[in-house]
Write a protein that holds these residues in place. Sequence first.
Motif, PDB file in Angstrom:
ATOM      1  N   LYS A 195      -9.459 -15.196   8.681  1.00 17.63           N
ATOM      2  CA  LYS A 195     -10.811 -15.699   8.898  1.00 17.63           C
ATOM      3  C   LYS A 195     -11.698 -14.560   9.372  1.00 17.63           C
ATOM      4  O   LYS A 195     -11.232 -13.606  10.004  1.00 17.63           O
ATOM      5  CB  LYS A 195     -10.810 -16.837   9.922  1.00 17.63           C
ATOM      6  CG  LYS A 195     -10.263 -16.435  11.290  1.00 17.63           C
ATOM      7  CD  LYS A 195     -10.223 -17.630  12.239  1.00 17.63           C
ATOM      8  CE  LYS A 195      -9.614 -17.204  13.587  1.00 17.63           C
ATOM      9  NZ  LYS A 195      -9.541 -18.352  14.527  1.00 17.63           N
ATOM     10  N   LEU A 196     -12.990 -14.683   9.064  1.00 17.32           N
ATOM     11  CA  LEU A 196     -13.971 -13.679   9.475  1.00 17.32           C
ATOM     12  C   LEU A 196     -14.527 -14.064  10.845  1.00 17.32           C
ATOM     13  O   LEU A 196     -15.015 -15.175  11.027  1.00 17.32           O
ATOM     14  CB  LEU A 196     -15.088 -13.597   8.447  1.00 17.32           C
ATOM     15  CG  LEU A 196     -16.016 -12.382   8.499  1.00 17.32           C
ATOM     16  CD1 LEU A 196     -15.234 -11.095   8.276  1.00 17.32           C
ATOM     17  CD2 LEU A 196     -17.113 -12.521   7.452  1.00 17.32           C
ATOM     18  N   VAL A 197     -14.423 -13.152  11.798  1.00 21.67           N
ATOM     19  CA  VAL A 197     -14.848 -13.414  13.173  1.00 21.67           C
ATOM     20  C   VAL A 197     -15.883 -12.377  13.587  1.00 21.67           C
ATOM     21  O   VAL A 197     -15.702 -11.173  13.351  1.00 21.67           O
ATOM     22  CB  VAL A 197     -13.640 -13.374  14.140  1.00 21.67           C
ATOM     23  CG1 VAL A 197     -14.108 -13.550  15.578  1.00 21.67           C
ATOM     24  CG2 VAL A 197     -12.613 -14.430  13.773  1.00 21.67           C
ATOM     25  N   ARG A 198     -16.965 -12.829  14.203  1.00 26.62           N
ATOM     26  CA  ARG A 198     -17.981 -11.904  14.712  1.00 26.62           C
ATOM     27  C   ARG A 198     -17.750 -11.671  16.202  1.00 26.62           C
ATOM     28  O   ARG A 198     -17.672 -12.613  16.984  1.00 26.62           O
ATOM     29  CB  ARG A 198     -19.383 -12.456  14.489  1.00 26.62           C
ATOM     30  CG  ARG A 198     -20.492 -11.509  14.976  1.00 26.62           C
ATOM     31  CD  ARG A 198     -21.873 -12.078  14.700  1.00 26.62           C
ATOM     32  NE  ARG A 198     -22.136 -12.164  13.282  1.00 26.62           N
ATOM     33  CZ  ARG A 198     -22.547 -11.147  12.526  1.00 26.62           C
ATOM     34  NH1 ARG A 198     -22.724  -9.947  13.081  1.00 26.62           N
ATOM     35  NH2 ARG A 198     -22.779 -11.305  11.243  1.00 26.62           N
ATOM     36  N   LEU A 205     -17.961  -7.313  12.748  1.00 27.40           N
ATOM     37  CA  LEU A 205     -17.185  -8.322  12.032  1.00 27.40           C
ATOM     38  C   LEU A 205     -15.730  -7.884  11.905  1.00 27.40           C
ATOM     39  O   LEU A 205     -15.444  -6.731  11.571  1.00 27.40           O
ATOM     40  CB  LEU A 205     -17.774  -8.545  10.638  1.00 27.40           C
ATOM     41  CG  LEU A 205     -19.118  -9.262  10.565  1.00 27.40           C
ATOM     42  CD1 LEU A 205     -19.630  -9.273   9.132  1.00 27.40           C
ATOM     43  CD2 LEU A 205     -18.991 -10.700  11.075  1.00 27.40           C
ATOM     44  N   ARG A 206     -14.830  -8.844  12.170  1.00 23.84           N
ATOM     45  CA  ARG A 206     -13.396  -8.574  12.072  1.00 23.84           C
ATOM     46  C   ARG A 206     -12.743  -9.619  11.175  1.00 23.84           C
ATOM     47  O   ARG A 206     -13.098 -10.797  11.212  1.00 23.84           O
ATOM     48  CB  ARG A 206     -12.741  -8.603  13.456  1.00 23.84           C
ATOM     49  CG  ARG A 206     -13.355  -7.639  14.458  1.00 23.84           C
ATOM     50  CD  ARG A 206     -12.769  -7.855  15.844  1.00 23.84           C
ATOM     51  NE  ARG A 206     -11.402  -7.374  15.930  1.00 23.84           N
ATOM     52  CZ  ARG A 206     -10.528  -7.768  16.854  1.00 23.84           C
ATOM     53  NH1 ARG A 206     -10.880  -8.684  17.747  1.00 23.84           N
ATOM     54  NH2 ARG A 206      -9.318  -7.274  16.885  1.00 23.84           N
ATOM     55  N   LEU A 235     -11.951   1.397  11.541  1.00 24.47           N
ATOM     56  CA  LEU A 235     -11.003   1.115  12.619  1.00 24.47           C
ATOM     57  C   LEU A 235     -10.112  -0.062  12.206  1.00 24.47           C
ATOM     58  O   LEU A 235     -10.214  -1.165  12.732  1.00 24.47           O
ATOM     59  CB  LEU A 235     -11.751   0.818  13.916  1.00 24.47           C
ATOM     60  CG  LEU A 235     -10.950   0.614  15.212  1.00 24.47           C
ATOM     61  CD1 LEU A 235      -9.885   1.682  15.388  1.00 24.47           C
ATOM     62  CD2 LEU A 235     -11.874   0.566  16.417  1.00 24.47           C
ATOM     63  N   PRO A 236      -9.227   0.161  11.236  1.00 21.04           N
ATOM     64  CA  PRO A 236      -8.379  -0.929  10.734  1.00 21.04           C
ATOM     65  C   PRO A 236      -7.421  -1.495  11.774  1.00 21.04           C
ATOM     66  O   PRO A 236      -7.008  -2.650  11.663  1.00 21.04           O
ATOM     67  CB  PRO A 236      -7.617  -0.279   9.569  1.00 21.04           C
ATOM     68  CG  PRO A 236      -7.654   1.191   9.854  1.00 21.04           C
ATOM     69  CD  PRO A 236      -8.971   1.435  10.518  1.00 21.04           C
ATOM     70  N   ARG A 237      -7.098  -0.725  12.792  1.00 17.04           N
ATOM     71  CA  ARG A 237      -6.163  -1.236  13.803  1.00 17.04           C
ATOM     72  C   ARG A 237      -6.774  -2.365  14.624  1.00 17.04           C
ATOM     73  O   ARG A 237      -6.052  -3.098  15.291  1.00 17.04           O
ATOM     74  CB  ARG A 237      -5.685  -0.103  14.720  1.00 17.04           C
ATOM     75  CG  ARG A 237      -4.841   0.923  13.987  1.00 17.04           C
ATOM     76  CD  ARG A 237      -4.110   1.825  14.939  1.00 17.04           C
ATOM     77  NE  ARG A 237      -3.042   1.114  15.609  1.00 17.04           N
ATOM     78  CZ  ARG A 237      -2.294   1.639  16.582  1.00 17.04           C
ATOM     79  NH1 ARG A 237      -2.556   2.879  17.005  1.00 17.04           N
ATOM     80  NH2 ARG A 237      -1.327   0.949  17.147  1.00 17.04           N
ATOM     81  N   MET A 238      -8.098  -2.496  14.590  1.00 15.23           N
ATOM     82  CA  MET A 238      -8.760  -3.621  15.239  1.00 15.23           C
ATOM     83  C   MET A 238      -9.367  -4.575  14.213  1.00 15.23           C
ATOM     84  O   MET A 238     -10.136  -5.463  14.569  1.00 15.23           O
ATOM     85  CB  MET A 238      -9.826  -3.129  16.220  1.00 15.23           C
ATOM     86  CG  MET A 238      -9.244  -2.445  17.440  1.00 15.23           C
ATOM     87  SD  MET A 238     -10.518  -1.974  18.639  1.00 15.23           S
ATOM     88  CE  MET A 238      -9.533  -1.030  19.808  1.00 15.23           C
ATOM     89  N   VAL A 296     -14.229  -4.987   9.591  1.00 12.88           N
ATOM     90  CA  VAL A 296     -14.545  -4.986   8.170  1.00 12.88           C
ATOM     91  C   VAL A 296     -15.262  -3.692   7.780  1.00 12.88           C
ATOM     92  O   VAL A 296     -14.984  -3.108   6.723  1.00 12.88           O
ATOM     93  CB  VAL A 296     -15.412  -6.208   7.811  1.00 12.88           C
ATOM     94  CG1 VAL A 296     -15.867  -6.152   6.356  1.00 12.88           C
ATOM     95  CG2 VAL A 296     -14.656  -7.507   8.086  1.00 12.88           C
ATOM     96  N   ASP A 297     -16.181  -3.253   8.616  1.00  7.73           N
ATOM     97  CA  ASP A 297     -16.976  -2.056   8.339  1.00  7.73           C
ATOM     98  C   ASP A 297     -16.690  -0.969   9.376  1.00  7.73           C
ATOM     99  O   ASP A 297     -16.164  -1.265  10.463  1.00  7.73           O
ATOM    100  CB  ASP A 297     -18.468  -2.402   8.382  1.00  7.73           C
ATOM    101  CG  ASP A 297     -18.850  -3.463   7.355  1.00  7.73           C
ATOM    102  OD1 ASP A 297     -18.485  -3.300   6.182  1.00  7.73           O
ATOM    103  OD2 ASP A 297     -19.501  -4.455   7.757  1.00  7.73           O
ATOM    104  N   PRO A 298     -17.036   0.289   9.073  1.00  8.01           N
ATOM    105  CA  PRO A 298     -16.922   1.351  10.087  1.00  8.01           C
ATOM    106  C   PRO A 298     -17.732   0.995  11.335  1.00  8.01           C
ATOM    107  O   PRO A 298     -18.801   0.391  11.238  1.00  8.01           O
ATOM    108  CB  PRO A 298     -17.503   2.578   9.374  1.00  8.01           C
ATOM    109  CG  PRO A 298     -17.286   2.296   7.925  1.00  8.01           C
ATOM    110  CD  PRO A 298     -17.493   0.824   7.773  1.00  8.01           C
ATOM    111  N   VAL A 299     -17.211   1.357  12.493  1.00  8.28           N
ATOM    112  CA  VAL A 299     -17.866   1.012  13.757  1.00  8.28           C
ATOM    113  C   VAL A 299     -18.078   2.258  14.605  1.00  8.28           C
ATOM    114  O   VAL A 299     -17.386   3.265  14.463  1.00  8.28           O
ATOM    115  CB  VAL A 299     -17.049  -0.033  14.552  1.00  8.28           C
ATOM    116  CG1 VAL A 299     -17.070  -1.381  13.856  1.00  8.28           C
ATOM    117  CG2 VAL A 299     -15.610   0.437  14.775  1.00  8.28           C
TER     118      VAL A 299
END
Length: 228
Positions: A7-10, A15-16, A78-81, A84-87
């Motif tokens: 699921k997409l979570v803000r 966004l994660r 940051l795929p470990r967290m 969805v996009d670069p942070v």
Amino acid sequence: MSTDGKKLVRSPSGLRMLPENRAYSSPFCLEEPQWVPDKECPRCMHCEAKFDFITRKHHCRRCGKCFCDKCCSKKVPLPRMCFVDPVRQCGECSIISQKEMEFYDRQLKVLMNGATFDINHGSSEKSETIACRLSNNHRYLFLDGENHYEIEFARISTVQILTEGFNPGGGNSRATGMLLQYKNAGSDELLQMKFTTSEDINSNKKTTASWLAAMHKAAKLLYESRDQ
């Protein structure tokens, strides 16, 4: 091993894409840090520039500390967290995240493609030829031969890469297998498997060596996750 639904979570950081059931998270994932409260951070935690109307504060999404724009300007994946996009990340964290991208871009794929080994259980001298690969959700090692085994990655205690031809000067050693220690499901019993390459089953030594190198990196990330 049921659902892999996501699921997409803000969150305050961005966004994660997270598993619907957090119990099914990848063992390599890190939790978002708690941000240092604004009132506790009057200056940049790197260059000590004083925050004001012009010098604004920013939080690093990886460590949660406060920085000025100059010290926290990079936006890095940051795929470990599960972002969805670069942070936005501080200089130190961005370097770490950039190094981890090789693991996510290349070595995870190597682990999921798999490799073939001879394995021995514990001190047994009887070996079994198996194909070993990482599951798509990164949570299990699947071992398929005469029998099928599943080792939960998070329950792995140690990974020791076996080499031969070691030269202190470097350059001549090669990976020939690994010793894997893990806790049995439902107990704290420590079990061991020995993985060795075989000339009969490994025509592509480069593939096997790449798989062992990727496994070593995966274990390192797992241990780091436990410390954070």
